[in-house]
Design an enzyme around this catalytic site. Structure first.
Site, PDB file in Angstrom:
ATOM      1  CE  LYS A 164      -7.818  -1.311   5.321  1.00 17.49           C
ATOM      2  NZ  LYS A 164      -8.428  -1.459   4.006  1.00 17.49           N
TER       3      LYS A 164
ATOM      4  CG  HIS B  64      -6.134  -9.054   1.851  1.00 20.90           C
ATOM      5  ND1 HIS B  64      -6.241  -9.359   0.525  1.00 20.90           N
ATOM      6  CD2 HIS B  64      -5.968  -7.717   1.908  1.00 20.90           C
ATOM      7  CE1 HIS B  64      -6.151  -8.260  -0.192  1.00 20.90           C
ATOM      8  NE2 HIS B  64      -5.972  -7.241   0.626  1.00 20.90           N
TER       9      HIS B  64
ATOM     10  CE1 TYR C  74      -5.068  -5.597  -4.185  1.00 23.16           C
ATOM     11  CE2 TYR C  74      -6.481  -4.909  -2.392  1.00 23.16           C
ATOM     12  CZ  TYR C  74      -5.368  -4.721  -3.170  1.00 23.16           C
ATOM     13  OH  TYR C  74      -4.563  -3.663  -2.939  1.00 23.16           O
TER      14      TYR C  74
ATOM     15  CG  HIS D  90      -4.727   0.480  -4.092  1.00 24.37           C
ATOM     16  ND1 HIS D  90      -4.103   0.343  -2.867  1.00 24.37           N
ATOM     17  CD2 HIS D  90      -5.683  -0.473  -4.130  1.00 24.37           C
ATOM     18  CE1 HIS D  90      -4.662  -0.647  -2.198  1.00 24.37           C
ATOM     19  NE2 HIS D  90      -5.622  -1.163  -2.948  1.00 24.37           N
TER      20      HIS D  90
ATOM     21  NE  ARG E  56      -3.565  -2.138   2.799  1.00 26.83           N
ATOM     22  CZ  ARG E  56      -3.333  -3.306   3.397  1.00 26.83           C
ATOM     23  NH1 ARG E  56      -2.144  -3.529   3.965  1.00 26.83           N
ATOM     24  NH2 ARG E  56      -4.253  -4.235   3.441  1.00 26.83           N
TER      25      ARG E  56
ATOM     26  NE  ARG F 229      -2.863  -3.859  -1.125  1.00 28.41           N
ATOM     27  CZ  ARG F 229      -2.371  -4.616  -0.151  1.00 28.41           C
ATOM     28  NH1 ARG F 229      -1.070  -4.738  -0.011  1.00 28.41           N
ATOM     29  NH2 ARG F 229      -3.172  -5.234   0.686  1.00 28.41           N
TER      30      ARG F 229
END
Length: 159
Positions: free
Chosen positions: A41, A132, A141, A106, A16, A109
């Site tokens: 995150k 995740h 994703y 992004h 990220r 990613r």
């Protein structure tokens, strides 16, 4: 050199933008080929890949720029590069490359995850690399590509 290095690292490790910004020089583990992403995150630490190709570029960058604390220092003393700076550099690169499709930092990613999936990497490993908690997030994703679907053979055709 710094801008090329940060964009290369974001793609090659599936980072990220905020994770790339907060990397420190000591977060790179060349021997293991990993990057320690701290307080990502959800305030979780994780490890992701340190590409040999990306490291060669980083090695040149480090030799020339000599960052001491932050891997990518900003214009203000003691502060890392800003997200806006990276976004601006990416926008210029997209424009210079003549890319017409909408893209953001992004997108790098997303591309990392999609390219790993297309290469046959198990989705559970991709989930771990991206940090995740749920495989459902990773599945969304890493939108399934047509190329990937074409490689699947029907069980009937195997009989």
């Amino acid at each position: 050199m710094k801008h090329r290095a940060v964009l290369t690292l974001i793609y090659s490790a599936g980072l990220r933008i905020s994770e790339a910004i907060h990397l420190k020089v000591y977060d790179l583990d060349v021997e293991r080929g990993t990057i320690h992403v701290r307080q990502a995150k959800g305030r979780k630490d994780r490890y992701t890949l340190l590409s040999q190709t990306a490291y060669k570029l980083l090695e040149q960058y480090i030799r020339i720029e000599k960052p001491e604390n932050w891997l990518f220092p900003g214009g203000t003393e003691g502060r890392p590069i800003t997200a806006r700076t990276i976004q601006h550099v990416f926008e210029k690169a997209v424009q210079k490359a003549g890319i017409q499709k909408p893209a953001t930092v992004h997108t790098l990613r997303h591309s990392f995850a999609t390219h790993l999936l297309e290469a046959g990497t198990d989705i559970r490993y991709i989930q771990e690399l991206l940090g995740h908690a749920s495989s459902k997030t990773t599945e969304i994703y890493t939108h399934v590509s047509i190329r990937g679907i074409r490689r699947i053979q029907s069980p009937l055709d195997r009989i």
